[in-house]
Write an enzyme that holds these catalytic residues in place. Structure first.
Site, PDB file in Angstrom:
ATOM      1  NE  ARG A   3      -3.774  -2.013   2.666  1.00 21.43           N
ATOM      2  CZ  ARG A   3      -3.730  -3.338   2.746  1.00 21.43           C
ATOM      3  NH1 ARG A   3      -2.564  -3.964   2.752  1.00 21.43           N
ATOM      4  NH2 ARG A   3      -4.841  -4.038   2.823  1.00 21.43           N
ATOM      5  CG  HIS A  52      -2.754   3.500   6.189  1.00 22.75           C
ATOM      6  ND1 HIS A  52      -3.190   3.594   7.495  1.00 22.75           N
ATOM      7  CD2 HIS A  52      -2.965   4.725   5.653  1.00 22.75           C
ATOM      8  CE1 HIS A  52      -3.655   4.813   7.721  1.00 22.75           C
ATOM      9  NE2 HIS A  52      -3.523   5.522   6.623  1.00 22.75           N
ATOM     10  NE  ARG A  65      -3.665  -4.011   6.163  1.00 25.78           N
ATOM     11  CZ  ARG A  65      -2.921  -2.902   5.988  1.00 25.78           C
ATOM     12  NH1 ARG A  65      -3.487  -1.709   5.990  1.00 25.78           N
ATOM     13  NH2 ARG A  65      -1.623  -2.991   5.796  1.00 25.78           N
ATOM     14  CG  ASN A  80      -6.286   7.610  10.355  1.00 22.24           C
ATOM     15  OD1 ASN A  80      -6.046   6.519   9.858  1.00 22.24           O
ATOM     16  ND2 ASN A  80      -5.945   8.744   9.772  1.00 22.24           N
ATOM     17  NE  ARG A  95      -9.970   8.945   3.347  1.00 22.77           N
ATOM     18  CZ  ARG A  95     -10.381   8.351   4.471  1.00 22.77           C
ATOM     19  NH1 ARG A  95     -11.289   8.948   5.234  1.00 22.77           N
ATOM     20  NH2 ARG A  95      -9.920   7.181   4.830  1.00 22.77           N
ATOM     21  NE  ARG A 152      -3.722  -2.500  -1.779  1.00 18.61           N
ATOM     22  CZ  ARG A 152      -4.035  -3.540  -1.006  1.00 18.61           C
ATOM     23  NH1 ARG A 152      -3.097  -4.388  -0.647  1.00 18.61           N
ATOM     24  NH2 ARG A 152      -5.271  -3.716  -0.585  1.00 18.61           N
TER      25      ARG A 152
HETATM   26 FE1  HDD Z   1      -6.222   7.098   3.270  1.00 18.92          FE
HETATM   27  C1  HDD Z   1      -5.191   3.911   2.881  1.00 18.92           C
HETATM   28  C2  HDD Z   1      -7.214   6.377   6.505  1.00 18.92           C
HETATM   29  C3  HDD Z   1      -6.972  10.420   3.789  1.00 18.92           C
HETATM   30  C4  HDD Z   1      -5.578   7.731   0.042  1.00 18.92           C
HETATM   31  N1  HDD Z   1      -6.184   5.465   4.466  1.00 18.92           N
HETATM   32  C5  HDD Z   1      -5.738   4.229   4.110  1.00 18.92           C
HETATM   33  C6  HDD Z   1      -5.919   3.313   5.194  1.00 18.92           C
HETATM   34  C7  HDD Z   1      -6.493   4.010   6.216  1.00 18.92           C
HETATM   35  C8  HDD Z   1      -6.662   5.365   5.752  1.00 18.92           C
HETATM   36  C9  HDD Z   1      -6.874   3.472   7.568  1.00 18.92           C
HETATM   37  C10 HDD Z   1      -5.523   1.842   5.205  1.00 18.92           C
HETATM   38  C11 HDD Z   1      -6.617   0.973   4.657  1.00 18.92           C
HETATM   39  C12 HDD Z   1      -6.224  -0.478   4.739  1.00 18.92           C
HETATM   40  O1  HDD Z   1      -6.029  -0.961   5.865  1.00 18.92           O
HETATM   41  O2  HDD Z   1      -6.131  -1.104   3.686  1.00 18.92           O
HETATM   42  N2  HDD Z   1      -6.870   8.205   4.857  1.00 18.92           N
HETATM   43  C13 HDD Z   1      -7.331   7.684   6.049  1.00 18.92           C
HETATM   44  C14 HDD Z   1      -7.977   8.752   6.791  1.00 18.92           C
HETATM   45  C15 HDD Z   1      -7.895   9.887   6.036  1.00 18.92           C
HETATM   46  C16 HDD Z   1      -7.209   9.538   4.801  1.00 18.92           C
HETATM   47  C17 HDD Z   1      -8.626   8.588   8.146  1.00 18.92           C
HETATM   48  C18 HDD Z   1      -8.407  11.264   6.340  1.00 18.92           C
HETATM   49  C19 HDD Z   1      -9.573  11.495   6.811  1.00 18.92           C
HETATM   50  N3  HDD Z   1      -6.236   8.774   2.135  1.00 18.92           N
HETATM   51  C20 HDD Z   1      -6.607  10.035   2.517  1.00 18.92           C
HETATM   52  C21 HDD Z   1      -6.598  10.920   1.364  1.00 18.92           C
HETATM   53  C22 HDD Z   1      -6.217  10.150   0.295  1.00 18.92           C
HETATM   54  C23 HDD Z   1      -5.996   8.810   0.804  1.00 18.92           C
HETATM   55  C24 HDD Z   1      -6.957  12.397   1.389  1.00 18.92           C
HETATM   56  C25 HDD Z   1      -6.034  10.513  -1.138  1.00 18.92           C
HETATM   57  C26 HDD Z   1      -6.525  11.562  -1.746  1.00 18.92           C
HETATM   58  N4  HDD Z   1      -5.437   6.032   1.761  1.00 18.92           N
HETATM   59  C27 HDD Z   1      -5.299   6.485   0.500  1.00 18.92           C
HETATM   60  C28 HDD Z   1      -4.805   5.437  -0.461  1.00 18.92           C
HETATM   61  C29 HDD Z   1      -4.745   4.169   0.447  1.00 18.92           C
HETATM   62  C30 HDD Z   1      -5.116   4.720   1.804  1.00 18.92           C
HETATM   63  C31 HDD Z   1      -3.596   5.794  -1.204  1.00 18.92           C
HETATM   64  C32 HDD Z   1      -3.470   3.344   0.417  1.00 18.92           C
HETATM   65  C33 HDD Z   1      -3.902   1.914   0.380  1.00 18.92           C
HETATM   66  C34 HDD Z   1      -5.337   1.968   0.174  1.00 18.92           C
HETATM   67  O3  HDD Z   1      -5.740   3.260   0.080  1.00 18.92           O
HETATM   68  O4  HDD Z   1      -6.093   1.031   0.058  1.00 18.92           O
HETATM   69  O5  HDD Z   1      -5.676   5.291  -1.499  1.00 18.92           O
END
Ligand code: HDD
Length: 712
Positions: free
Chosen positions: A85, A88, A126, A162, A372, A383
């Site tokens: 990822r 995370h 997770r 989170n 998001r 992925r």
């Molecule tokens: Fe995110 C993963 C939580 C903002 C883009 N995010 C990811 C995971 C968590 C969060 C818990 C892990 C999921 C897992 O266990 O597979 N993220 C947050 C929270 C945010 C947040 C609480 C703000 C409120 N995230 C955020 C933004 C973006 C992303 C603003 C993009 C514009 N997040 C991602 C991602 C991930 C991710 C890149 C990486 C792996 C996945 O999504 O599945 O898309």
């Protein structure tokens, strides 16, 4: 029935009750009673150790490429990894179930998952760290992910939250910047799983909207004791829609039954080396010992008409909704009661999307959430591939019926000749329906198309101040230490200077203390007045368990040869009945001989689980030292003394009886710590978390000692 047989039966009944576990069972292969190794195409093979060669039996000739069995084994191995990822990457998951506690949410939503109290919804959670790679340590300072998947009959709902209620940025377009800044620096890929470097503090110093979240991460929230002792927050503002078609703004809260607890920084640092899997093991251990972690699920609700009645924008993810203004209403609870069978297909392949909601739950115009909703689906394609939702852990428990087709690794075979709509045979094909469907809430929007943020999005320090003001004195001290540690790691001195200047907008004393420690800009007067407001729920102290408990806590019992056997047996029995786990730590791993017992001819022995050096005090919540002549050899053993001193320094509960207390006195050696080691005195003395009793009478002293919560 043996406990193993009972556990097996419990698992069987849990699986048959849980539609998702039943579904996963269809994808599970039990290899335990199988014989006869095969290739992937199912042909049995006689040898998996020797590549096909030209040989006279004495000497090896060339290995032959024709060996399809060897080639397949190597091909499969070469392609085992998928991209981790992008954030995370390191995480750990478990199965469980969710139940609505009351119909409190039905005023706001018609979603049965939140309102139907007769329903048990399977879930998978997770937990994760954000910055580190898949192989990084669990106890680094970081935000923790709290991603929940609810497998409901109306489809999957993913709540991707989170352990901290706010975020670093307000607008999703900034996400690549904050993540590039916190990840290892691009020229040398240093440091791993750390925000303590120039780029993170440089970016956040120039980006004041991050100030609030930075304070949370630098507080004790950044180093949780356990996933089981973390709050979870949906962070973004969602909406709930009720059966009258009314909409409310909502934030989701998860509150752990065990209270919210953290490590101290020195412990966290050491555990990174001593046991990088500390949090993973902790979750597994609790579930396997029959103590499934439990959370209350709550909502904060704001009526549409009140959207603009706050001095912050309720759609700004860098702001929380103070509980004094918007109370949390408990509406459900969930437990995690089953570990995964295999890490990769479950925990690694699970994939979440904030855009996955079910009827009755909707989005808001929160600009972070909007972005998001695009990003998560997109990242799963890179992925896992476009058919990622067909993977066993991701597929819904309800039917998936549509005209999406093909793509890499498609597992569905659709038995019809029409893969489009409308078509000539509407009747027998999935057709759009309004019954039970997801309907967008109809709301009027108007405005100019422009790249801007709302007026209230411009204020960044009020809530950072509120958070800092609300911390207990020890929490404030930890935050100052954490910022000082991190900024000391920024070798470009401009970075701590910029940041300490920014800190003066939050609190004058905070800025002064940190700036003094890190050679920053020491302010002469506050950059803005402190409003002095506090909110009780922002301090971890607010979240102690309702009933004090030591269930699942790890207690080390320190012994050497000539320990008192009866003391150990009594304390172990008491702790076991309180569902704490005990571990015997001795001068060697193996049998340790007790002093002779009254009337006994053979001295009993207890097998030590670990040598003093094999496990450190940091991995335990409390220590107990029984009485006995072993106190003399413990007092001469530097490692045993270090055990006690380190645990004392980390404010852990330490208990001892009689001669064991004499050893504590010797090891701690501080005049202000009162320790009873006079074996004729039966009273219990508690001093700086050290609990001692001179004279032990079975059943009484042990109970007194173990009644104390290590966190109290
Ligand atoms: Fe995110 C993963 C939580 C903002 C883009 N995010 C990811 C995971 C968590 C969060 C818990 C892990 C999921 C897992 O266990 O597979 N993220 C947050 C929270 C945010 C947040 C609480 C703000 C409120 N995230 C955020 C933004 C973006 C992303 C603003 C993009 C514009 N997040 C991602 C991602 C991930 C991710 C890149 C990486 C792996 C996945 O999504 O599945 O898309």
């Amino acid at each position: 029935m043996s406990s193993a047989a009972q556990t097996a039966m419990d698992n069987v009944s849990r699986i048959s009750d849980n539609p998702k576990l039943r579904d996963l069972k269809n994808a599970t292969i039990d290899l335990t009673n199988e014989s006869g190794l095969t290739t992937d195409h199912g042909v049995k093979i006689p040898d998996t150790d020797n590549w096909l060669k030209v040989s006279d039996g004495q000497h090896n000739g060339p290995s032959l490429l024709e060996d399809q069995i060897a080639r397949e084994k190597i091909h499969r191995f070469d392609h085992e990894r998928i991209p981790e990822r992008v954030v995370h990457a390191r995480g750990f998951g478990a199965h469980g179930h969710f139940r609505a506690l009351n119909d409190g949410a039905s005023k706001y939503t018609f979603a049965p998952v939140l309102t139907d109290t007769s329903r048990e919804t399977p879930i998978f959670i997770r937990f994760s760290t954000v910055a580190g790679s898949r192989g990084s340590a669990d106890t680094v300072r970081d935000v923790r992910g709290f991603a929940m998947k609810f497998y409901t009959p109306e489809g999957n709902w993913d709540l991707v939250g989170n352990d901290i209620p706010v975020f670093f940025i307000q607008d999703a377009i900034k996400f690549p910047d904050i993540i590039h800044a916190v990840k290892p620096e691009p020229h040398n890929e240093i440091p791993q799983a750390q925000s303590a470097h120039n780029n993170f503090w440089d970016f956040t110093g120039l980006q004041p909207e991050s100030a609030h979240m930075v304070c949370w991460v630098m507080s004790d929230r950044g180093i949780p004791r356990s996933y089981r002792m973390m709050q979870g927050f949906g962070v973004n503002t969602y909406t709930l829609i009720n059966k009258n078609g009314e909409r409310h703004f909502v934030k989701f809260h998860m509150t752990p039954e065990l209270g919210v607890h953290s490590l101290v920084w020195d412990e966290a640092l050491k555990i990174c080396g001593e046991d990088p899997d500390f949090h993973r093991k902790d979750l597994n251990e609790a579930i396997e010992n029959g103590c499934p972690p439990k959370w209350t699920f709550g909502i904060q609700v704001i009526e549409e008409k009140d959207e603009h009645n706050f001095d912050f924008d309720i759609l700004d993810a860098t702001k929380l909704w103070p509980e004094e203004l918007v109370p949390v209403q408990p509406i459900g609870e969930f437990v995690l009661d089953r570990t995964v069978d295999e890490f990769f297909p479950e925990t690694e392949q699970v994939a979440f999307c904030t855009s996955h909601v079910v009827p009755g739950i909707g989005f808001s115009d929160d600009p972070l959430l909007q972005g998001r909703n695009f990003s998560y689906f997109d990242t799963q394609i890179s992925r896992l591939g476009i058919n990622w939702e067909q993977l066993p852990i991701n597929r819904p428990t309800c039917p998936v019926l549509n005209h999406h087709r093909d793509g890499k690794m498609n597992h569905h075979i659709n038995t019809n000749n029409l893969n489009y709509y409308p078509n000539r045979k509407d009747v027998c094909h999935p057709v759009p329906t309004s019954e039970g469907s997801y309907m967008e809430f109809k709301n009027k929007t108007e405005g100019m198309k422009q790249r801007v943020r709302g007026a209230k999005f411009q204020e960044h320090f009020n809530q950072a101040q509120l958070f800092y003001n609300s911390l207990a004195p020890h929490e404030k001290a930890h935050l100052i230490d954490a910022m000082s540690f991190e900024l000391s790691h920024c070798d470009d001195l401009d970075v701590p200077r910029t940041y300490t200047k920014l800190l003066n907008n939050i609190d004058f004393d905070l800025a002064k203390a940190v700036a003094t420690n890190v050679n920053g800009i020491i302010p002469e007067k506050p950059a803005r007045p402190n409003h002095g407001k506090k909110s009780a729920a922002l301090s971890q102290d607010h979240f102690l368990p309702k009933t004090p408990t030591i269930a699942t806590r790890r207690i080390a019992i320190l012994i050497a040869d000539d320990f008192n056997y009866t003391d150990v047996q009594a304390i172990r029995a008491s702790l076991a009945s309180a569902k704490a786990t005990t571990w015997i730590i001795g001068p060697r791993r193996g049998d340790i001989v007790a002093e002779s017992q009254l009337g006994g001819t053979v001295n009993p022995t207890i097998t030590a689980d670990h040598h003093f050096e094999g496990q450190r005090s940091t991995l335990f919540d409390a220590i107990f030292v029984p009485g006995g002549a072993h106190a003399k050899s413990l007092s001469k053993n530097g490692r045993a003394i270090h055990w006690v001193r380190e645990a004392f320094g980390h404010c852990k509960a330490i208990g001892a009886i009689g001669d064991g207390a004499a050893f504590l006195k010797h090891a701690i050696n501080l005049p202000e710590v009162e320790i009873v080691s006079d074996v004729s005195k039966p009273e219990v003395v508690v001093s700086y978390g050290v609990v001692t009793i001179g004279k032990y009478s079975a059943g009484s002293a042990a109970k007194d000692v173990i009644r104390l919560d290590p966190n109290s």
